[in-house]
Scaffold this motif. Structure first.
Motif, PDB file in Angstrom:
ATOM      1  N   LYS A  39       0.812  -1.219   0.000  1.00  0.00           N
ATOM      2  CA  LYS A  39       0.000   0.000   0.000  1.00  0.00           C
ATOM      3  C   LYS A  39       0.848   1.273   0.000  1.00  0.00           C
ATOM      4  O   LYS A  39       0.398   2.326  -0.452  1.00  0.00           O
ATOM      5  CB  LYS A  39      -0.917   0.015   1.228  1.00  0.00           C
ATOM      6  CG  LYS A  39      -2.025  -1.020   1.207  1.00  0.00           C
ATOM      7  CD  LYS A  39      -2.831  -0.942   2.493  1.00  0.00           C
ATOM      8  CE  LYS A  39      -3.929  -1.998   2.528  1.00  0.00           C
ATOM      9  NZ  LYS A  39      -4.686  -1.955   3.813  1.00  0.00           N
ATOM     10  N   HIS A  40       2.076   1.177   0.498  1.00  0.00           N
ATOM     11  CA  HIS A  40       2.903   2.370   0.654  1.00  0.00           C
ATOM     12  C   HIS A  40       3.723   2.679  -0.588  1.00  0.00           C
ATOM     13  O   HIS A  40       4.298   3.782  -0.690  1.00  0.00           O
ATOM     14  CB  HIS A  40       3.822   2.215   1.871  1.00  0.00           C
ATOM     15  CG  HIS A  40       3.068   2.057   3.153  1.00  0.00           C
ATOM     16  ND1 HIS A  40       2.430   3.107   3.771  1.00  0.00           N
ATOM     17  CD2 HIS A  40       2.822   0.966   3.923  1.00  0.00           C
ATOM     18  CE1 HIS A  40       1.846   2.680   4.882  1.00  0.00           C
ATOM     19  NE2 HIS A  40       2.062   1.384   4.989  1.00  0.00           N
ATOM     20  N   GLY A  41       3.808   1.752  -1.526  1.00  0.00           N
ATOM     21  CA  GLY A  41       4.474   2.014  -2.791  1.00  0.00           C
ATOM     22  C   GLY A  41       5.957   2.335  -2.675  1.00  0.00           C
ATOM     23  O   GLY A  41       6.492   3.115  -3.469  1.00  0.00           O
ATOM     24  N   ALA A  42       6.632   1.768  -1.690  1.00  0.00           N
ATOM     25  CA  ALA A  42       8.048   2.056  -1.467  1.00  0.00           C
ATOM     26  C   ALA A  42       8.929   0.944  -2.017  1.00  0.00           C
ATOM     27  O   ALA A  42       8.498  -0.212  -2.158  1.00  0.00           O
ATOM     28  CB  ALA A  42       8.320   2.234   0.024  1.00  0.00           C
ATOM     29  N   LYS A  43      10.178   1.280  -2.305  1.00  0.00           N
ATOM     30  CA  LYS A  43      11.152   0.296  -2.778  1.00  0.00           C
ATOM     31  C   LYS A  43      11.822  -0.430  -1.625  1.00  0.00           C
ATOM     32  O   LYS A  43      12.174  -1.594  -1.740  1.00  0.00           O
ATOM     33  CB  LYS A  43      12.217   1.004  -3.623  1.00  0.00           C
ATOM     34  CG  LYS A  43      13.358   0.111  -4.066  1.00  0.00           C
ATOM     35  CD  LYS A  43      14.399   0.889  -4.871  1.00  0.00           C
ATOM     36  CE  LYS A  43      15.569  -0.002  -5.274  1.00  0.00           C
ATOM     37  NZ  LYS A  43      16.603   0.740  -6.050  1.00  0.00           N
ATOM     38  N   TYR A  44      12.009   0.291  -0.510  1.00  0.00           N
ATOM     39  CA  TYR A  44      12.790  -0.244   0.597  1.00  0.00           C
ATOM     40  C   TYR A  44      11.888  -0.740   1.727  1.00  0.00           C
ATOM     41  O   TYR A  44      10.920  -0.072   2.100  1.00  0.00           O
ATOM     42  CB  TYR A  44      13.740   0.825   1.135  1.00  0.00           C
ATOM     43  CG  TYR A  44      14.737   1.289   0.101  1.00  0.00           C
ATOM     44  CD1 TYR A  44      15.891   0.566  -0.153  1.00  0.00           C
ATOM     45  CD2 TYR A  44      14.494   2.443  -0.652  1.00  0.00           C
ATOM     46  CE1 TYR A  44      16.790   0.979  -1.124  1.00  0.00           C
ATOM     47  CE2 TYR A  44      15.389   2.863  -1.621  1.00  0.00           C
ATOM     48  CZ  TYR A  44      16.543   2.117  -1.857  1.00  0.00           C
ATOM     49  OH  TYR A  44      17.423   2.532  -2.822  1.00  0.00           O
ATOM     50  N   VAL A  45      12.246  -1.910   2.268  1.00  0.00           N
ATOM     51  CA  VAL A  45      11.524  -2.489   3.401  1.00  0.00           C
ATOM     52  C   VAL A  45      12.550  -2.886   4.456  1.00  0.00           C
ATOM     53  O   VAL A  45      13.574  -3.503   4.145  1.00  0.00           O
ATOM     54  CB  VAL A  45      10.698  -3.722   2.996  1.00  0.00           C
ATOM     55  CG1 VAL A  45      10.024  -4.348   4.220  1.00  0.00           C
ATOM     56  CG2 VAL A  45       9.662  -3.351   1.948  1.00  0.00           C
ATOM     57  N   CYS A  46      12.280  -2.531   5.713  1.00  0.00           N
ATOM     58  CA  CYS A  46      13.138  -2.913   6.838  1.00  0.00           C
ATOM     59  C   CYS A  46      12.327  -3.760   7.808  1.00  0.00           C
ATOM     60  O   CYS A  46      11.289  -3.313   8.309  1.00  0.00           O
ATOM     61  CB  CYS A  46      13.668  -1.665   7.541  1.00  0.00           C
ATOM     62  SG  CYS A  46      14.689  -2.031   8.990  1.00  0.00           S
ATOM     63  N   VAL A  47      12.787  -4.980   8.069  1.00  0.00           N
ATOM     64  CA  VAL A  47      12.159  -5.849   9.061  1.00  0.00           C
ATOM     65  C   VAL A  47      12.939  -5.689  10.358  1.00  0.00           C
ATOM     66  O   VAL A  47      14.159  -5.870  10.399  1.00  0.00           O
ATOM     67  CB  VAL A  47      12.145  -7.306   8.589  1.00  0.00           C
ATOM     68  CG1 VAL A  47      11.530  -8.208   9.667  1.00  0.00           C
ATOM     69  CG2 VAL A  47      11.353  -7.430   7.284  1.00  0.00           C
ATOM     70  N   THR A  48      12.214  -5.313  11.413  1.00  0.00           N
ATOM     71  CA  THR A  48      12.868  -4.968  12.664  1.00  0.00           C
ATOM     72  C   THR A  48      12.065  -5.535  13.835  1.00  0.00           C
ATOM     73  O   THR A  48      11.167  -6.342  13.651  1.00  0.00           O
ATOM     74  CB  THR A  48      13.044  -3.430  12.745  1.00  0.00           C
ATOM     75  OG1 THR A  48      13.787  -3.099  13.917  1.00  0.00           O
ATOM     76  CG2 THR A  48      11.708  -2.692  12.734  1.00  0.00           C
ATOM     77  N   GLY A  49      12.391  -5.117  15.058  1.00  0.00           N
ATOM     78  CA  GLY A  49      11.690  -5.622  16.223  1.00  0.00           C
ATOM     79  C   GLY A  49      11.746  -4.598  17.349  1.00  0.00           C
ATOM     80  O   GLY A  49      11.833  -3.401  17.085  1.00  0.00           O
ATOM     81  N   GLY A  50      11.815  -5.063  18.602  1.00  0.00           N
ATOM     82  CA  GLY A  50      12.082  -6.439  19.033  1.00  0.00           C
ATOM     83  C   GLY A  50      13.298  -7.054  18.357  1.00  0.00           C
ATOM     84  O   GLY A  50      14.179  -6.392  17.857  1.00  0.00           O
TER      85      GLY A  50
END
Length: 216
Positions: free
Chosen positions: A65-76
């Protein structure tokens, strides 16, 4: 109740990346719930508990939905959930440029090689130095990054020793970061320049812009 192809999720939000060499890039953050560490300076303790189970498909739909190229999986600590690994692969398969923020206390061996692993080494000042999994160090490549969050000059000297004894700057980019409203950034900068270290100093851009709060 959890289902097989799901993760326990705290939040998904769109912001600017505040850390690492990707600083300033518009990024979708996928924050998973739970962490086995309790660092004294933790800024995401709200992700220790709670959360909601979401399938991989539901996560991917929200990210898209955000139409971005970059994704960061974080936490926790995202790698505390075994289903983080297939989620990372799914995100890569969708064509995203994916980074993973991990504490260094969990093995990074099975992380999809397309992912940029941003891994901490916990300093004595964190209170969690004993949790460092040093077997991770030989696994780091030039597309990964190693981060030291520093609370004091003693932490800086410890990190400098680790940098030298393990030749860390030959493995991947190394980041030195002062804790928020603790160690003064200009003091850390002076030490790095004085000692001519081959590291990147970073400050947390998102906190400078919006303060210390969830969802930024």
């Amino acid at each position: 109740m959890a289902v097989a192809d799901s993760v326990l999720l705290t939040e998904i939000f769109f912001s600017l990346q505040g850390e690492s060499s990707r600083v300033g890039l518009p990024t979708v953050f996928v924050r998973l719930t739970g962490c086995p560490l309790r660092c004294g300076y933790c800024d995401s303790a709200y992700a220790f508990y709670g959360g909601e189970h979401k399938t991989y498909d539901e996560v991917l739909q929200e990210v898209a939905k955000h139409g971005a190229k970059y994704v960061c999986v974080t936490g926790g600590e995202p790698l505390a959930q075994k289903n983080c690994l297939p989620l990372l692969t799914r995100l890569c398969d969708e064509g995203y440029s994916v980074s993973l923020e991990t504490s260094g206390a969990m093995s990074i061996a099975e992380v999809d090689p397309r992912v940029s692993r941003i891994m901490d080494l916990k300093t004595p000042g964190s209170g969690e130095e004993a949790k460092n999994l040093l077997d991770n160090l030989p696994l780091l490549t030039t597309k990964d990054e190693l981060k030291f969050v520093l609370t004091s000059e003693a932490d800086y000297e410890w990190a400098k020793g680790m940098l030298s004894s393990h030749q860390l700057d030959s493995k991947c980019p190394v980041l030195f970061s002062p804790i928020w409203e603790g160690l003064k950034p200009d003091q850390l900068a002076d030490w790095i320049v004085r000692d001519k270290l081959s590291v990147r100093m970073q400050v947390q851009l998102h906190k400078i812009l919006w303060g210390e709060k969830p969802g930024v």
